[in-house]
Design a protein around this motif. Structure first.
Motif, short mmCIF file in Angstrom:
data_model
loop_
_atom_site.label_atom_id
_atom_site.label_comp_id
_atom_site.label_asym_id
_atom_site.label_seq_id
_atom_site.Cartn_x
_atom_site.Cartn_y
_atom_site.Cartn_z
N ASP A 211 55.83 56.88 35.08
CA ASP A 211 56.90 57.03 34.09
C ASP A 211 57.59 58.38 34.27
O ASP A 211 57.24 59.16 35.17
N VAL A 212 58.55 58.69 33.40
CA VAL A 212 59.35 59.91 33.57
C VAL A 212 58.52 61.17 33.38
O VAL A 212 58.93 62.26 33.81
N ASN A 213 57.35 61.02 32.77
CA ASN A 213 56.47 62.17 32.58
C ASN A 213 55.36 62.25 33.62
O ASN A 213 54.44 63.05 33.49
N GLY A 214 55.46 61.40 34.64
CA GLY A 214 54.49 61.44 35.73
C GLY A 214 53.16 60.79 35.41
O GLY A 214 52.17 61.05 36.09
N ARG A 215 53.13 59.93 34.39
CA ARG A 215 51.89 59.23 34.06
C ARG A 215 51.87 57.87 34.72
O ARG A 215 52.88 57.16 34.76
N LEU A 216 50.72 57.51 35.24
CA LEU A 216 50.56 56.23 35.93
C LEU A 216 50.52 55.11 34.89
O LEU A 216 49.64 55.10 34.01
N THR A 217 51.45 54.19 34.98
CA THR A 217 51.55 53.08 34.03
C THR A 217 51.30 51.78 34.77
O THR A 217 51.90 51.52 35.82
N THR A 218 50.42 50.95 34.21
CA THR A 218 50.11 49.65 34.80
C THR A 218 50.36 48.56 33.77
O THR A 218 49.80 48.60 32.67
N ILE A 219 51.21 47.63 34.12
CA ILE A 219 51.45 46.44 33.31
C ILE A 219 50.63 45.31 33.92
O ILE A 219 50.74 45.05 35.12
N SER A 220 49.82 44.66 33.10
CA SER A 220 48.87 43.73 33.68
C SER A 220 48.64 42.52 32.79
O SER A 220 48.65 42.62 31.56
N SER A 221 48.43 41.40 33.42
CA SER A 221 47.99 40.19 32.71
C SER A 221 46.48 40.30 32.53
O SER A 221 45.70 39.81 33.34
N THR A 222 46.08 40.97 31.46
CA THR A 222 44.66 41.27 31.27
C THR A 222 44.24 40.99 29.84
O THR A 222 45.06 41.08 28.90
N GLN A 223 42.98 40.70 29.66
CA GLN A 223 42.40 40.55 28.32
C GLN A 223 41.87 41.89 27.79
O GLN A 223 41.49 41.98 26.63
N ILE A 224 41.81 42.91 28.64
CA ILE A 224 41.04 44.11 28.32
C ILE A 224 41.80 45.39 28.68
O ILE A 224 41.32 46.19 29.48
N PRO A 225 42.96 45.65 28.11
CA PRO A 225 43.75 46.81 28.54
C PRO A 225 43.02 48.14 28.42
O PRO A 225 43.16 49.00 29.30
N PHE A 226 42.26 48.37 27.36
CA PHE A 226 41.58 49.66 27.20
C PHE A 226 40.45 49.81 28.23
O PHE A 226 40.21 50.92 28.73
N HIS A 227 39.77 48.72 28.56
CA HIS A 227 38.74 48.80 29.60
C HIS A 227 39.37 48.99 30.98
O HIS A 227 38.81 49.71 31.81
N VAL A 228 40.51 48.36 31.22
CA VAL A 228 41.21 48.54 32.49
C VAL A 228 41.55 50.02 32.69
O VAL A 228 41.37 50.57 33.79
N ARG A 229 42.03 50.67 31.65
CA ARG A 229 42.35 52.09 31.77
C ARG A 229 41.13 52.90 32.19
O ARG A 229 41.22 53.78 33.06
N ARG A 230 40.00 52.60 31.60
CA ARG A 230 38.78 53.34 31.94
C ARG A 230 38.36 53.07 33.39
O ARG A 230 37.96 53.98 34.12
N HIS A 231 38.46 51.82 33.81
CA HIS A 231 38.09 51.49 35.19
C HIS A 231 39.01 52.18 36.19
O HIS A 231 38.56 52.69 37.23
#
Length: 750
Positions: A211-231
């Protein structure tokens, strides 16, 4: 109740049926996004000796190619589970070992799919081909060690890599040996449940960018967005604060998207190249390189007196984790967790080994181990009933749990479900075999099951509600609606508490930056766990509105009546819209926002009694399910229509498990059933008549008395259909699925 316990239209229904762009690939807005393809292993087990990407990198349009030499050495799990995860940390982004046909070898990032595929074909890989273990029954103490590396586990899960054991599980209710000693009859049987693929409409996919602030953003077809971030944080070796995960609309999951299948690749490519990237699994990859239901061998021993009073049950399980151990310790444990409480006075013992093999990963799948356990336990109880010449419903009425405030099960009554089912299904007549046309015999079978509502003592969810300046509300949650309708159910709960129409509430989920924490859509937690959080947040909102009005109008709270869209203050009526505007403005300087957080010490089980009628062709062995009735106890159904649809869909999946679905491997470990042409799932023609009846109860710990319903629906079809086939033909199938070949061989006594 005005909104809850009513069949309200889904809040997203119009958008879904009209095809509004809301899915992961719809949100890829950058025209210069890199397309990712994965070079996959053609071998079931091998060590990569060398990889030559030099020619492939010269293909115009290729941005980068990554191998195991380019990826971090950190090992992790992709299981969508709360931290610390019980699953072993046994994988890397790319490894020098490949452990099943389809294991990723290289990541290709190019300007389009055609270019990526062209480059993929030019990569040269030298493999040291190793002998694989394709039969999981031969895994323990094999001379082949699938994971020679050191593997970290957060808990003592019985991990023994030198024996190919990913995990062990054990549970016991005392008195098993004494029970067998006091039994008049003892039966011992072995049952097999096959791997099953999720076959959701939308395949696995993710899209990553900075994003514009240099943060890695992932859009995903997932059931577990908070767990995906940790992984992602662990695997990429960057702080989770630098990662944002967004979950858009999902086209089905059924547990498959409780494992972070593909997000790691788009995130890695974007991190390395600085460019947006996306990966979309095709149908073949979805069927061969993702996760399945755990295949299991279940040895069951049961003892009883001659009247059908069960004295003991002993279950020994061998479970196939596949190449990696995602969900290995937890899925198989539910074989006992969701059968022991049903027969609460029966001494029971459970022992399991979950083993590695060189086949596709096993993982989470709707039912999550309870499905396999239900098949084995309910099947042997049916066999015992026939052996004792008892009606299968009668033997269950003798042994099933009854709710009690001192028990694990305090609400609902599975025996009541059976009684309703016997009447509505006309069990007394239909359970008797009868020839309906020449060579066509009909008969019926039944089974019972339970599941849970969230994970007791672990899962905690939060919900936030914001009052807008027009008197409307924003409901912000982290739970994932993947078609099951939890967005609708949560809006109904909020509307009921706030006493406003549902269209005054807009729901948003799930974004790890903006949403309050939620573990995700699994363990049947949406209605029960997140629902409780929504109720708390909504009640807090009512209180804050009253406090704000008290301050604004200088009156006591007791002098204010709350009517949802209006407030009565003394003798004056103030609309919620006017109050909200004044509250947010300089007059009130108060944007009212409330949050509710909830986690339970219990996981109240929903129940189902399932009744199946089948028609068997004695000339071909073909089995057809002509009628299926599920009697459901899920506490208070928040939205009866959505419950009904859940039951119908889960029953269809259970029919698929019982009759059709099976993942077939060739002798080299390649999946042969790699498309929906080869892998048969039930169509509408295979589900002649699916009916749903409710046995209403009230769960005092649930929101408005509700329990879950998402997973329990899949468990009863297999054992019920197996017993119906036995009643019709005297052929007992203990190895799913019930193919026409198996039935015909049994009929011919071959």
């Amino acid at each position: 109740m005005k909104v809850v316990n009513r069949s309200m239209k889904k809040v997203d229904s119009i958008g879904v049926v009209t095809g509004n762009p809301a899915y992961t690939d719809d949100l890829v807005l950058n025209n210069n996004v890199l397309t990712i393809k994965l070079l996959r292993s053609p071998h079931a087990f091998a060590k990569i000796k060398a990889i030559d990407t030099s020619i492939a990198l010269k293909v115009p349009g290729v941005e980068a190619i990554f191998t195991h030499n380019d990826t971090p050495k950190t090992r992790f799990t992709l299981a969508g589970q709360s931290f610390p995860e019980p699953s072993p940390y046994d994988r890397r982004i790319l490894d020098e070992y490949v452990r099943y046909v389809g294991d990723p070898v290289a990541i290709i990032a190019a300007e389009d799919e055609r270019t990526a595929n062209k480059a993929m074909n030019l990569i040269k890989v030298q493999y040291e081909i190793l002998e694989p273990i394709l039969d999981f029954e031969k895994s323990i103490d094999s001379h082949i060690i699938i994971h020679p590396e050191e593997v970290h586990t957060n808990f003592e899960i019985g991990y023994e890599r030198e024996r190919n054991i990913a995990s062990k599980a054990y549970a016991e209710k005392p008195g098993v040996d004494e029970g067998f000693a006091n039994s008049d009859i003892i039966l011992e049987r072995t049952y097999y449940t096959q791997p099953q693929i999720h076959a959701m409409m939308e395949t696995y996919r993710s899209y990553s960018y900075f994003d514009v602030n240099g943060r890695l953003t992932t859009i995903s077809s997932t059931q577990i967005p908070f767990h995906v971030r940790r992984h992602l944080a662990r695997a990429l070796e960057i702080p989770s604060s630098k990662i944002r995960v967004i979950k858009p609309r999902i086209g089905g999951g059924f547990g498959g998207k409780q494992t972070a299948i593909c997000e790691i690749y788009s995130a890695f490519v974007t991190l390395k190249t600085g460019k947006p990237s996306k990966i979309i699994y095709n149908r073949k990859e979805t069927h061969t390189c993702t996760t399945t239901r755990h295949a299991m061998k279940l040895d069951v021993k049961i003892g009883s007196d001659m009247n059908g009073n069960i004295k003991a049950i002993d279950i020994n399980v061998l479970s196939n984790a596949g190449a990696y151990g995602e969900h290995a310790p937890t899925v198989t444990s539910l074989v006992s967790y969701k059968t022991f409480p049903l027969y609460d006075t029966v001494p029971m013992r459970f022992n399991a080994n979950i083993v590695y093999s060189n086949t596709m990963n096993a993982g989470a799948f709707r039912g999550y181990g309870a499905t396999q356990g239900t098949f084995a336990v309910e099947s042997i109880i049916n066999e015992l009933a026939h052996h004792l010449n008892l009606d299968p419903t009668e033997i269950r009425m003798k042994n099933l749990v009854e709710p009690n405030d001192n028990n694990y099960i305090t609400s609902g009554n599975i025996k009541k479900c059976i009684e309703i089912g016997k009447e509505k299904f006309n069990w007394a007549e239909r359970s008797i075999p009868r020839e309906v046309t020449p060579n066509k015999i009909r008969a019926a079978g039944m089974a019972v099951t339970m599941q849970g509502s969230g994970i007791a003592g672990i899962d905690t969810a939060a919900a936030t509600i914001k009052l807008g300046d027009r008197g409307d509300f924003n409901l912000i949650v982290g739970v994932t609606d993947m078609g099951q309708g939890c967005d609708t159910v949560l809006v109904q709960m909020a509307a009921e508490v706030l006493e406003v129409p549902m269209d005054r509430i807009s729901i948003y989920s799930a974004d790890t930056d903006l949403s309050p924490y939620d573990p995700g859509a699994y363990a049947s937690s949406g209605t029960y766990v997140t629902g409780n959080a929504v109720v708390i947040a909504a009640n807090n909102m009512r209180e804050e509105i009253l406090k704000g009005a008290s301050k604004m109008f200088n009156v006591e709270i007791d002098d204010i009546d709350y009517f949802g869209t209006e407030l009565k203050i003394a003798d004056k009526i103030i609309s919620l819209q006017e109050f909200a505007q004044r509250s947010i403005s300089f007059e009130g300087m108060n944007q009212i926002t409330t949050t509710g957080t909830w986690g339970g010490k219990s996981s109240p089980p929903p129940f189902i009694a399932g009744f199946a009628e089948v028609e068997v062709d004695t000339l071909t062995g073909e089995v057809e399910v002509t009628d299926y009735l599920s009697v459901v106890d899920c506490g208070t159904p928040i939205n009866p229509n959505l419950v009904r649809v859940q039951v119908e869909g889960g029953t269809a999946q259970g029919i698929g498990l019982a009759l059709f679905e099976d993942i077939k491997y060739d002798k080299k470990g390649r999946v042969m059933t790699d498309t929906l042409m080869q892998y048969k799932i039930p169509s509408r023609l295979d589900c002649k008549n699916i009916r749903v009846e409710f046995s209403n109860s009230y769960e005092k710990t649930g929101p408005f008395g509700a329990k879950s319903v998402g997973e329990v629906v899949v468990n009863t079809p297999a054992p019920a259909i197996v017993d119906a086939v036995y009643r019709a033909t005297k052929v007992r199938v203990r190895n799913l699925p019930i193919t026409s070949e198996k039935v015909l061989i049994g009929l011919l006594n071959i």
